[in-house]
Design a protein around this motif. Structure first.
Motif, PDB file in Angstrom:
ATOM      1  N   CYS A  53       0.812  -1.223   0.000  1.00 35.72           N
ATOM      2  CA  CYS A  53       0.000   0.000   0.000  1.00 35.72           C
ATOM      3  C   CYS A  53       0.843   1.271   0.000  1.00 35.72           C
ATOM      4  CB  CYS A  53      -0.950   0.003   1.200  1.00 35.72           C
ATOM      5  SG  CYS A  53      -0.096   0.192   2.799  1.00 35.72           S
ATOM      6  N   ARG A  54       2.181   1.140   0.069  1.00 39.16           N
ATOM      7  CA  ARG A  54       3.120   2.262   0.046  1.00 39.16           C
ATOM      8  C   ARG A  54       3.074   3.121   1.308  1.00 39.16           C
ATOM      9  NH1 ARG A  54       6.491   0.296  -2.624  1.00 39.16           N
ATOM     10  NH2 ARG A  54       7.526   2.313  -2.786  1.00 39.16           N
ATOM     11  N   LEU A 220     -16.404   2.289   3.040  1.00 39.00           N
ATOM     12  CA  LEU A 220     -15.147   2.863   2.552  1.00 39.00           C
ATOM     13  C   LEU A 220     -14.778   2.302   1.193  1.00 39.00           C
ATOM     14  CD1 LEU A 220     -13.027   2.933   5.827  1.00 39.00           C
ATOM     15  CD2 LEU A 220     -13.758   4.906   4.490  1.00 39.00           C
ATOM     16  N   ILE A 221     -14.952   0.987   1.019  1.00 36.77           N
ATOM     17  CA  ILE A 221     -14.625   0.372  -0.269  1.00 36.77           C
ATOM     18  C   ILE A 221     -15.503   0.943  -1.369  1.00 36.77           C
ATOM     19  CG2 ILE A 221     -14.741  -1.795  -1.567  1.00 36.77           C
ATOM     20  CD1 ILE A 221     -13.801  -3.233   0.928  1.00 36.77           C
ATOM     21  N   ALA A 222     -16.808   1.118  -1.075  1.00 35.45           N
ATOM     22  CA  ALA A 222     -17.714   1.697  -2.066  1.00 35.45           C
ATOM     23  C   ALA A 222     -17.297   3.128  -2.404  1.00 35.45           C
ATOM     24  CB  ALA A 222     -19.145   1.671  -1.532  1.00 35.45           C
ATOM     25  N   GLU A 223     -16.877   3.871  -1.376  1.00 34.32           N
ATOM     26  CA  GLU A 223     -16.442   5.244  -1.612  1.00 34.32           C
ATOM     27  C   GLU A 223     -15.156   5.281  -2.434  1.00 34.32           C
ATOM     28  OE1 GLU A 223     -15.612   9.385   0.892  1.00 34.32           O
ATOM     29  OE2 GLU A 223     -16.262   7.556   1.916  1.00 34.32           O
ATOM     30  N   PHE A 224     -14.253   4.340  -2.165  1.00 28.83           N
ATOM     31  CA  PHE A 224     -13.026   4.274  -2.960  1.00 28.83           C
ATOM     32  C   PHE A 224     -13.338   3.946  -4.416  1.00 28.83           C
ATOM     33  CE2 PHE A 224     -10.662   3.423   1.120  1.00 28.83           C
ATOM     34  CZ  PHE A 224      -9.912   4.572   1.052  1.00 28.83           C
ATOM     35  N   LYS A 277       0.893  18.817 -14.948  1.00 28.10           N
ATOM     36  CA  LYS A 277       0.709  19.066 -13.515  1.00 28.10           C
ATOM     37  C   LYS A 277      -0.624  18.509 -13.028  1.00 28.10           C
ATOM     38  CE  LYS A 277       0.277  22.801 -10.142  1.00 28.10           C
ATOM     39  NZ  LYS A 277      -1.076  22.420  -9.750  1.00 28.10           N
ATOM     40  N   LYS A 278      -1.677  18.779 -13.796  1.00 24.68           N
ATOM     41  CA  LYS A 278      -3.001  18.302 -13.372  1.00 24.68           C
ATOM     42  C   LYS A 278      -3.093  16.781 -13.456  1.00 24.68           C
ATOM     43  CE  LYS A 278      -6.696  20.777 -14.114  1.00 24.68           C
ATOM     44  NZ  LYS A 278      -6.856  21.452 -12.834  1.00 24.68           N
ATOM     45  N   MET A 279      -2.511  16.208 -14.520  1.00 29.29           N
ATOM     46  CA  MET A 279      -2.520  14.745 -14.628  1.00 29.29           C
ATOM     47  C   MET A 279      -1.730  14.116 -13.490  1.00 29.29           C
ATOM     48  SD  MET A 279      -2.195  13.825 -18.670  1.00 29.29           S
ATOM     49  CE  MET A 279      -3.620  13.985 -19.745  1.00 29.29           C
ATOM     50  N   LYS A 280      -0.639  14.756 -13.137  1.00 31.83           N
ATOM     51  CA  LYS A 280       0.166  14.235 -12.035  1.00 31.83           C
ATOM     52  C   LYS A 280      -0.618  14.318 -10.732  1.00 31.83           C
ATOM     53  CE  LYS A 280       4.627  14.758  -9.725  1.00 31.83           C
ATOM     54  NZ  LYS A 280       5.896  15.528  -9.685  1.00 31.83           N
ATOM     55  N   ASP A 281      -1.329  15.452 -10.551  1.00 35.30           N
ATOM     56  CA  ASP A 281      -2.149  15.601  -9.345  1.00 35.30           C
ATOM     57  C   ASP A 281      -3.225  14.529  -9.276  1.00 35.30           C
ATOM     58  OD1 ASP A 281      -2.093  19.256  -9.378  1.00 35.30           O
ATOM     59  OD2 ASP A 281      -0.663  17.780  -8.599  1.00 35.30           O
ATOM     60  N   ILE A 282      -3.907  14.304 -10.422  1.00 32.46           N
ATOM     61  CA  ILE A 282      -4.965  13.291 -10.447  1.00 32.46           C
ATOM     62  C   ILE A 282      -4.375  11.897 -10.246  1.00 32.46           C
ATOM     63  CG2 ILE A 282      -6.730  12.190 -11.908  1.00 32.46           C
ATOM     64  CD1 ILE A 282      -7.214  14.915 -13.187  1.00 32.46           C
ATOM     65  N   SER A 283      -3.237  11.623 -10.901  1.00 31.46           N
ATOM     66  CA  SER A 283      -2.605  10.308 -10.763  1.00 31.46           C
ATOM     67  C   SER A 283      -2.166  10.064  -9.320  1.00 31.46           C
ATOM     68  CB  SER A 283      -1.390  10.201 -11.696  1.00 31.46           C
ATOM     69  OG  SER A 283      -1.788  10.270 -13.040  1.00 31.46           O
ATOM     70  N   ARG A 285      -3.466  11.461  -6.649  1.00 34.20           N
ATOM     71  CA  ARG A 285      -4.660  11.266  -5.837  1.00 34.20           C
ATOM     72  C   ARG A 285      -5.214   9.847  -6.038  1.00 34.20           C
ATOM     73  NH1 ARG A 285      -8.297  14.759  -3.572  1.00 34.20           N
ATOM     74  NH2 ARG A 285      -6.371  15.785  -2.913  1.00 34.20           N
ATOM     75  N   LYS A 286      -5.211   9.399  -7.303  1.00 30.02           N
ATOM     76  CA  LYS A 286      -5.709   8.051  -7.601  1.00 30.02           C
ATOM     77  C   LYS A 286      -4.840   6.999  -6.918  1.00 30.02           C
ATOM     78  CE  LYS A 286      -7.049   5.137 -11.512  1.00 30.02           C
ATOM     79  NZ  LYS A 286      -7.099   5.031 -12.994  1.00 30.02           N
ATOM     80  N   LYS A 287      -3.516   7.202  -6.959  1.00 28.24           N
ATOM     81  CA  LYS A 287      -2.602   6.256  -6.319  1.00 28.24           C
ATOM     82  C   LYS A 287      -2.810   6.242  -4.810  1.00 28.24           C
ATOM     83  CE  LYS A 287       1.520   6.194  -7.922  1.00 28.24           C
ATOM     84  NZ  LYS A 287       2.912   6.592  -8.224  1.00 28.24           N
ATOM     85  N   GLU A 288      -3.026   7.423  -4.247  1.00 29.56           N
ATOM     86  CA  GLU A 288      -3.256   7.510  -2.797  1.00 29.56           C
ATOM     87  C   GLU A 288      -4.542   6.803  -2.402  1.00 29.56           C
ATOM     88  OE1 GLU A 288      -3.308  11.487  -1.372  1.00 29.56           O
ATOM     89  OE2 GLU A 288      -3.347  10.904   0.734  1.00 29.56           O
ATOM     90  N   LEU A 289      -5.586   6.987  -3.241  1.00 30.85           N
ATOM     91  CA  LEU A 289      -6.856   6.310  -2.977  1.00 30.85           C
ATOM     92  C   LEU A 289      -6.703   4.798  -3.093  1.00 30.85           C
ATOM     93  CD1 LEU A 289      -9.223   8.723  -4.923  1.00 30.85           C
ATOM     94  CD2 LEU A 289      -9.235   8.355  -2.456  1.00 30.85           C
TER      95      LEU A 289
END
Length: 368
Positions: A53-54, A220-224, A277-283, A285-289
């Motif tokens: 999970c990093r 939480l899983i549904a929200e993810f 920058k925006k793609m990196k931000d979204i990526s 966030r997606k990785k964190e989720l």
């Protein structure tokens, strides 16, 4: 994914050997974890990320404190040990541990719950004859008809004092503890009862507590799932928006010569930087989720397996840990809600572009 997956190390893909778990509850073989820490240790940050999970684990390696000692410092996952015992007892086809170490094949006739290993008749008799192993619990494998009953309390041992059985429960700290813990750490606590009393009390309420945690995990899983789908949608929409604006830019840039071509290159570079920058931000966030979802999914599997396969005491010990993780994740989700990431990019083309000699930019890029 079944409970068998829970007893498989994600690194070596074999059944666990001396399973050690990290604060995020992800578990690895002691040797696998040691090798991983050696390779993945970040000297500047003084720690390493969980391979699954990093999640970051802060430890400091030195000449006197090696990766092996660091791995040994993480707690033994006695829940996983119980599941391993369950599987071995259910199969009843294990080989003698001692004989296999000497390159021999001999069917296991006895099971030692303290060692989590099978022994043939000769090795089993020798095992019980040693004074240092006198307190080890050994039973014939053929007589182990009910693996769930026999293995339930095999690994109810203290993580702070190896070898000590869990006997008490501190309600002040919401933790099971051994006799040594009770005298040293919890001697001033007001509510310390025997495990039997705590388990009996928990048995009367565990249905609601367990269901509440399970419902929270499902939520939480549904929200993810929803947030990950939304991130994927935003990523795609961002690509489409960027492509559309690039076409607009090209339409205007075709009218320009010389100086306009230079302006075009500068503008596309700026747009690409904003998109990146925006793609990196979204990526990110997606990785964190995804990493947070991994923690919750693992917790769900672990909770289900412990509830079905392990003791109430072990379930009692696990609930506070999972609750702590879900609370931390909920806090992170609240922070994300206050700091949303959008995929919109607005490009405004200058209508006076024909007077290219007088302008120093093709247009404006606006993020919203």
């Amino acid at each position: 994914m079944s409970y068998v997956d829970l007893i498989t190390c994600p690194i070596c893909l074999e059944h666990f050997t001396k399973p050690r778990y990290l604060p995020c509850l992800h578990t690895y073989c002691e040797e696998c974890l040691s090798d991983y820490i050696s390779a993945a240790y970040k000297k500047d940050d003084k720690g390493f990320n969980c391979p699954t999970c990093r999640a970051f684990n802060r430890v400091e390696l030195s000449e006197s404190f090696s990766a092996k000692k660091t791995a040994n410092g993480f707690p033994i996952n006695h829940l996983i040990m119980t599941l391993l015992d369950r599987k071995n007892l259910e199969n009843k086809d294990v080989n003698c541990f001692s004989c296999s170490k000497r390159g021999r094949d001999a069917p296991g006739k006895f099971w030692c719950y303290s060692c989590s290993a099978a022994f043939c008749e000769n090795c089993g008799e020798f095992h019980t004859s040693l004074p240092i192993l006198a307190d080890h619990r050994i039973a014939p494998i053929d007589e182990s008809t009910d693996a769930s009953v026999i293995s339930l309390t095999a690994h109810d041992v203290c993580e702070t004092h190896p070898g000590k059985k869990l006997e008490m429960f501190c309600h002040d700290h919401d933790l099971p503890c051994c006799a040594t813990c009770t005298m040293v750490t919890h001697r001033k606590c007001e509510s310390v009862v025997t495990l039997e009393d705590a388990a009996k009390s928990f048995k009367d309420t565990d249905s609601n507590d367990t269901e509440q945690v399970k419902d929270e995990i499902k939520s939480l899983i549904a929200e993810f799932d929803s947030k990950l789908n939304d991130s994927t949608k935003k990523y795609k929409e961002l690509e489409e928006i960027t492509e559309r604006h690039e076409r607009e830019i090209k339409e205007y840039s075709d009218k320009m010569v010389n100086h306009v071509n230079k302006l075009k290159e500068d503008f596309e570079k700026t747009l690409a930087e904003v998109q990146s920058k925006k793609m990196k931000d979204i990526s990110n966030r997606k990785k964190e989720l995804s990493n947070m979802q991994s923690i919750v999914s693992n917790s769900e599997l672990l909770l289900k397996a412990v509830e079905e396969k392990c003791s109430r005491i072990q379930l009692l010990s696990l609930i506070p840990k999972i609750t702590k993780l879900t609370d931390e994740i909920n806090e992170k989700l609240e922070i994300m809600k206050k700091d949303p990431i959008t995929q919109n990019i607005k490009v405004i083309i200058d209508e006076s572009i024909e007077e290219c000699e007088k302008i120093d930019s093709i247009g404006k890029i606006i993020e919203n």
